[in-house]
Design an enzyme around this catalytic site. Structure first.
Site: not given
Length: 327
Positions: A150-151, A233, A235, A264, A281
């Site tokens: 994706g992006r 990187t 989820r 988290e 994160h």
């Protein structure tokens, strides 16, 4: 009232000035970390607009805010927002899907280099006054497998193709972007089993859904090369931490780098595994990308207050996906 739960927020003074110019009172995140659901329920009561981070925005939280009409998400991940609960309550949801991608892709490259060249390990040894030159590997000599094009995945591929042109790049996506595949030479679209078994580097760039939760577990790790490294990187929840820890401790995998966790802040099993690089994160945590993320979210807030059309509404397909996953 505008409640800001996203953190960090206000990196750019322009963002705060835009909020103040609306004339609406706002409350910043008092915890300087992600809210829990209970904390959100405590604070959200008077809010009509929520500038959100990664905290759980559940139906219960929305019920605690009868005047809530807009959730402006800072970032791309939607796994923490009950979209259909928002829809039934007449709450619009926007997000900033493009802004974080450059920073996440670049962090991923940094983690790959760290794992392959032992940068963090050498630094730790030097601080212990130990001189131990680590023999590493080069990306340009290896096969990189990218799950999720994706992006972020596409940007990562462009970086690899530009800087490491001899690397073999394997790709997997539920909906392969054939146009992108033709645009960027040398990509190979493969199944996940082939990607796991043939890659020296496996990096994950998929959203967290019921389908991707636990995507990489003991079975998948067993198919990987013993010298392979794994990067997540995207989820927390996509990688089975127990299986990963066991594989690293038994040297079934050479290393891993994990930036995202459930929950988290994180203090789980991987903090005791030396072969795993841990970051907090921080994929989107470059100054320019964070400013872009918060600015785009605030611009949506301003449009909403003015009664203008929102430009970055979450697409209907995301609502349908969550509905299918919950069925």
């Amino acid at each position: 009232m505008i409640l800001i739960t996203a953190f960090p927020f206000g990196i750019s003074t322009k963002t705060i000035q835009q909020l103040e110019a609306t004339g609406m009172p706002y409350q910043a995140n008092p915890y300087r970390r992600r809210f829990t659901e209970a904390e959100l329920i405590t604070h959200i009561g008077d809010a009509s607009i929520l500038i959100a981070g990664t905290e759980p925005i559940t139906a219960a939280a929305m019920d605690a805010a009868p005047n809530l009409r807009l959730i402006a998400k800072v970032g791309i991940g939607l796994d923490n927002v009950d979209l259909n609960a928002a829809k039934t309550r007449g709450i619009a949801v926007t997000y900033t899907p493009d802004a974080p991608a450059p920073a996440v892709a670049e962090l991923t490259v940094g983690l790959i280099l760290d794992l392959l060249r032992g940068i963090s390990s050498a630094n730790s040894l030097m601080h212990e006054k130990q001189w131990s030159r680590i023999l590493g590997r080069r990306i340009d000599e290896l096969t990189v497998g990218i799950v999720g094009v994706g992006r972020v995945g596409r940007r990562l591929i462009r970086i690899l193709r530009g800087g490491f042109p001899n690397a073999r790049v394997l790709c997997n996506d539920l909906e392969p972007d054939e146009h992108f595949g033709r645009e960027v030479a040398g990509l190979e679209w493969v199944t996940k089993p082939q990607l796991y078994s043939e890659s020296d580097v496996v990096t994950l760039h998929v959203p967290l859904t019921q389908t991707t939760r636990g995507l990489v577990g003991e079975r998948e790790i067993l198919t990987m090369k013993p010298k392979a490294v794994l990067i997540n990187t995207s989820r927390g929840g996509i990688v089975d931490e127990q299986a990963l820890a066991a594989a690293l401790r038994s040297h079934r995998l050479a290393g891993a780098a994990i930036d995202v966790f459930e929950p988290e802040p994180y203090s789980g099993i991987l903090t005791n595994v030396d072969e795993c690089i841990l970051t907090c994160h921080m994929g989107s945590m470059s100054e320019d990308c964070r400013i872009a993320m918060e600015s785009e979210a605030v611009e949506e807030v301003v449009r909403f207050i003015r009664g203008e059309s929102l430009r970055q509404l979450v697409p209907e397909s995301e609502y349908l996906l969550q509905l299918e996953q919950s069925a």
